[in-house]
Enzyme design. Structure first.
Site, PDB file in Angstrom:
ATOM      1  N   ASP A   1       0.813  -1.222   0.000  1.00 49.64           N
ATOM      2  CA  ASP A   1       0.000   0.000   0.000  1.00 49.64           C
ATOM      3  C   ASP A   1       0.843   1.267   0.000  1.00 49.64           C
ATOM      4  OD1 ASP A   1      -2.534  -1.192  -0.062  1.00 49.64           O
ATOM      5  OD2 ASP A   1      -2.463  -1.559   2.105  1.00 49.64           O
TER       6      ASP A   1
ATOM      7  N   ASP B   1      -4.863  -5.651  -6.155  1.00 45.32           N
ATOM      8  CA  ASP B   1      -4.717  -4.221  -5.853  1.00 45.32           C
ATOM      9  C   ASP B   1      -3.277  -3.756  -6.117  1.00 45.32           C
ATOM     10  OD1 ASP B   1      -6.380  -5.865  -4.285  1.00 45.32           O
ATOM     11  OD2 ASP B   1      -6.735  -4.331  -2.791  1.00 45.32           O
TER      12      ASP B   1
END
Ligand code: GLY
Length: 403
Positions: free
Chosen positions: A114, A174
């Site tokens: 992330d 992702d």
């Protein structure tokens, strides 16, 4: 009172804008509203080390998270887009202020993939708009930090080190979005190896996480020594073999970027295949349910964020394909998403501080269901900016051909 104020701003913007320029485009109208709302929200924020993340059902104002939350970069990203559109120097200062604390993320050891979302949405946009050399150094460091999660045996980044007990070497869809930071760094003075890492990661994802049914798993599990694919899971979706809407959207956008950066045609084919499957399975109102296979449909929550991300991905595809019909197809699809998101069903108006309603974060964990979430706003702003730039090009061409 605040609501009345916002309503008045909206009317006065539309009134002033129509004086300022005879025909505001659709994207400009929405961006004007969104910039005004963002400025209003900023007035109530006292600290730059807390970042809006979601608005729970009973509330009107953002709930905040600290810098280490995976969503910290989206709010500064919204501010950078608001600045880019408006040229308002006060928004630039706010964007800089909210970007600053994220610096620590670039230099800490990588907790997960992330870091790409956090640093690229904040510093990446900041560097794109200002050319600030310090931002560039921070981005380069963040790319090196992200690359520490690469496992050469598997050929992909370990997306969630914290979940290794549950999923051994895991790579999630992702993570495709965070390859952009690596590609960017390799072109901007960083280690050339970052390009190879990103490409290998995209290859491994395409081979194992993209399924034959044109949907994606959320997560691929691999043997960390042999690199063998063990199993696909859909951790945040309804079931392993279901189609989690946001995962599919990350795949669309992520593979489009991978093609843009490498020219490898299979990535474009993959982005198109995922897009078409997403478009073919949309419900009547054009915005996906959180998972296309939730048996509770039509009584399942929607995910506006997936539509906003898919819109950006399809606009990226439209830039990359040469065939005019295909270009048109993905522009129309993206524009359609943005128009529906801007309608009263999904556009927050004066309901709360967010731009968009109806996103779903982590349904299986019963977390953030049918609420505003900051990344929906971020990709909505991005899609509007992309549309605005396209509208400007089209109107310039039209103007030239008139002259
Ligand atoms: N982990 C990113 C997402 O929830 O889509």
């Amino acid at each position: 009172m605040k609501q009345l104020f916002l309503l008045l701003i909206s009317f006065s913007i539309i009134a002033c804008s129509s004086q300022k320029k005879e025909t505001l485009t659709f994207a400009e109208k929405m961006l004007d509203l969104n910039v005004a709302k963002t400025k209003e929200t900023l007035k109530g924020l006292s600290s730059n080390d807390s970042f809006p993340r979601n608005i729970p059902k009973s509330k009107k104002d953002w709930e905040f998270v600290k810098v280490r939350d995976w969503c910290s970069g989206f709010w500064p990203g919204v501010l950078w887009y608001a600045y880019e559109y408006s040229g308002d120097e006060s928004l630039k200062t706010d964007a800089e202020n909210f970007t600053l604390p994220i610096k620590t993320i670039a230099y800490s050891s990588a907790r997960n993939h992330d870091i790409g979302f956090m640093v690229y949405c904040s510093y990446g946009n900041g560097y794109r708009l200002t050319g600030n050399e310090e931002y560039k150094n921070i981005l380069l460091s963040a790319a090196d930090t992200l690359a520490t999660l690469y496992n050469p045996n598997v050929g992909s980044i370990l997306s969630w080190p914290i979940k290794k007990d549950e999923y051994s070497h895991n790579t999630i869809i992702d993570n495709m979005m965070n390859l952009e930071l690596l590609f960017w760094a390799a072109k901007n003075g960083g280690d050339k190896r970052l390009y190879d890492i990103a490409k290998s990661h995209a290859d491994v994802t395409m081979k194992n996480i993209v399924r034959p049914d044109s949907a994606v798993y959320h997560l691929g599990e691999f043997n960390e020594e042999t690199g063998a694919f063990i199993k696909g899971h859909t951790h945040q979706g309804y079931a392993d073999e279901s189609m989690w809407a946001r995962g599919q959207a990350w795949g669309i956008y992520g593979f489009a970027i991978a093609y843009r950066e490498t020219g490898k045609l299979e990535y474009l084919d993959t982005a198109i295949k995922l897009s078409d499957h997403f478009l073919n399975r949309l419900p009547k109102d054009g915005i996906p349910y959180w998972d296309f296979d939730d048996p509770k449909i039509p009584n399942a929550p929607k995910d506006a964020s997936a539509a906003a991300i898919a819109a950006c991905g399809m606009l990226e595809i439209s830039n990359l394909v040469k065939d005019v019909k295909l270009k048109e197809k993905y522009i129309n699809a993206a524009e359609n998403f943005v128009k529906i998101l801007s309608s009263k069903e999904y556009f927050s108006g004066d309901t709360n501080q967010a731009l968009l309603l109806h996103s779903t974060g982590h349904h299986p964990k019963n977390s953030e269901i049918d609420v505003p979430i900051i990344y929906a706003d971020y990709y909505y702003m991005e899609a509007l900016m992309r549309l605005k730039k396209m509208e400007t090009i089209t109107s310039n061409i039209a103007q030239k051909s008139k002259n």
